[in-house]
Design a protein around this motif. Structure first.
Motif, short mmCIF file in Angstrom:
data_model
loop_
_atom_site.label_atom_id
_atom_site.label_comp_id
_atom_site.label_asym_id
_atom_site.label_seq_id
_atom_site.Cartn_x
_atom_site.Cartn_y
_atom_site.Cartn_z
N PRO A 46 4.71 -1.64 3.89
CA PRO A 46 5.86 -2.45 3.48
C PRO A 46 5.60 -3.38 2.29
CG PRO A 46 5.70 -2.41 5.86
CD PRO A 46 4.48 -1.71 5.33
N LEU A 47 4.42 -3.95 2.23
CA LEU A 47 4.11 -4.84 1.10
C LEU A 47 3.38 -4.09 -0.02
CD1 LEU A 47 3.01 -8.02 3.08
CD2 LEU A 47 5.21 -7.54 2.02
N GLY A 48 3.28 -2.77 0.12
CA GLY A 48 2.72 -1.94 -0.94
C GLY A 48 1.23 -1.65 -0.84
N ASP A 49 0.54 -2.31 0.05
CA ASP A 49 -0.91 -2.13 0.14
C ASP A 49 -1.32 -2.01 1.59
OD1 ASP A 49 -3.31 -1.84 -1.16
OD2 ASP A 49 -3.71 -3.98 -1.34
N PRO A 50 -1.97 -0.99 2.06
CA PRO A 50 -2.50 0.17 1.34
C PRO A 50 -1.51 1.32 1.23
CG PRO A 50 -3.24 0.26 3.60
CD PRO A 50 -2.41 -1.00 3.45
N VAL A 51 -1.96 2.39 0.57
CA VAL A 51 -1.18 3.61 0.42
C VAL A 51 -1.85 4.66 1.30
CG1 VAL A 51 -0.44 5.37 -1.22
CG2 VAL A 51 -0.63 3.00 -1.96
N GLU A 52 -1.06 5.35 2.13
CA GLU A 52 -1.62 6.42 2.98
C GLU A 52 -1.39 7.75 2.31
OE1 GLU A 52 -0.83 6.84 7.13
OE2 GLU A 52 -1.08 4.71 7.47
N VAL A 53 -2.48 8.53 2.17
CA VAL A 53 -2.40 9.83 1.50
C VAL A 53 -3.10 10.91 2.33
CG1 VAL A 53 -2.28 8.81 -0.81
CG2 VAL A 53 -4.50 9.39 0.16
N ASN A 54 -2.75 12.16 2.04
CA ASN A 54 -3.47 13.31 2.60
C ASN A 54 -4.28 13.92 1.47
OD1 ASN A 54 -2.36 12.98 5.07
ND2 ASN A 54 -1.20 14.89 5.08
N VAL A 55 -5.59 14.04 1.69
CA VAL A 55 -6.50 14.61 0.70
C VAL A 55 -7.39 15.62 1.41
CG1 VAL A 55 -8.34 14.12 -0.95
CG2 VAL A 55 -6.55 12.44 -0.58
N ARG A 56 -7.41 16.85 0.93
CA ARG A 56 -8.28 17.89 1.48
C ARG A 56 -8.15 18.04 2.99
NH1 ARG A 56 -12.48 19.26 -2.46
NH2 ARG A 56 -12.36 17.78 -4.17
N GLY A 57 -6.92 17.87 3.50
CA GLY A 57 -6.66 18.09 4.92
C GLY A 57 -6.91 16.90 5.84
N TYR A 58 -7.23 15.74 5.29
CA TYR A 58 -7.38 14.57 6.15
C TYR A 58 -6.61 13.38 5.59
CZ TYR A 58 -11.03 12.92 2.90
OH TYR A 58 -11.71 12.51 1.79
#
Length: 74
Positions: A46-58
């Motif tokens: 909500p406040l922009g930090d952190p960002v959740e991403v999917n990289v190489r299947g995790y």
């Protein structure tokens, strides 16, 4: 050139270049983020930090300060 920090939720991008120096760059590479890797942005806190991403299947959470050092295309 866009950075990972500027990518919106639901987008898939490809890493073009890693900027930054020494330990920070090594830390990003150790997480599996290297040139040519595809990254899917799952959600942004909500406040922009952190960002959740999917990289190489995790799933991975990245701080905005780290995301600024990852240049992407797509």
């Amino acid at each position: 050139m866009r950075t990972l920090k500027q990518v919106k939720c639901g987008e898939t991008v490809s890493v073009v270049k890693l900027t930054g120096e020494g330990a920070l760059k090594r830390r990003i590479m150790d997480m599996g983020i290297t040139k040519g890797t595809e990254i899917y942005v799952r959600k942004v806190a909500p406040l922009g930090d952190p960002v959740e991403v999917n990289v190489r299947g995790y799933e991975l959470s990245i701080r905005k300060s780290e995301a600024e050092n990852i240049q992407v295309a797509g």
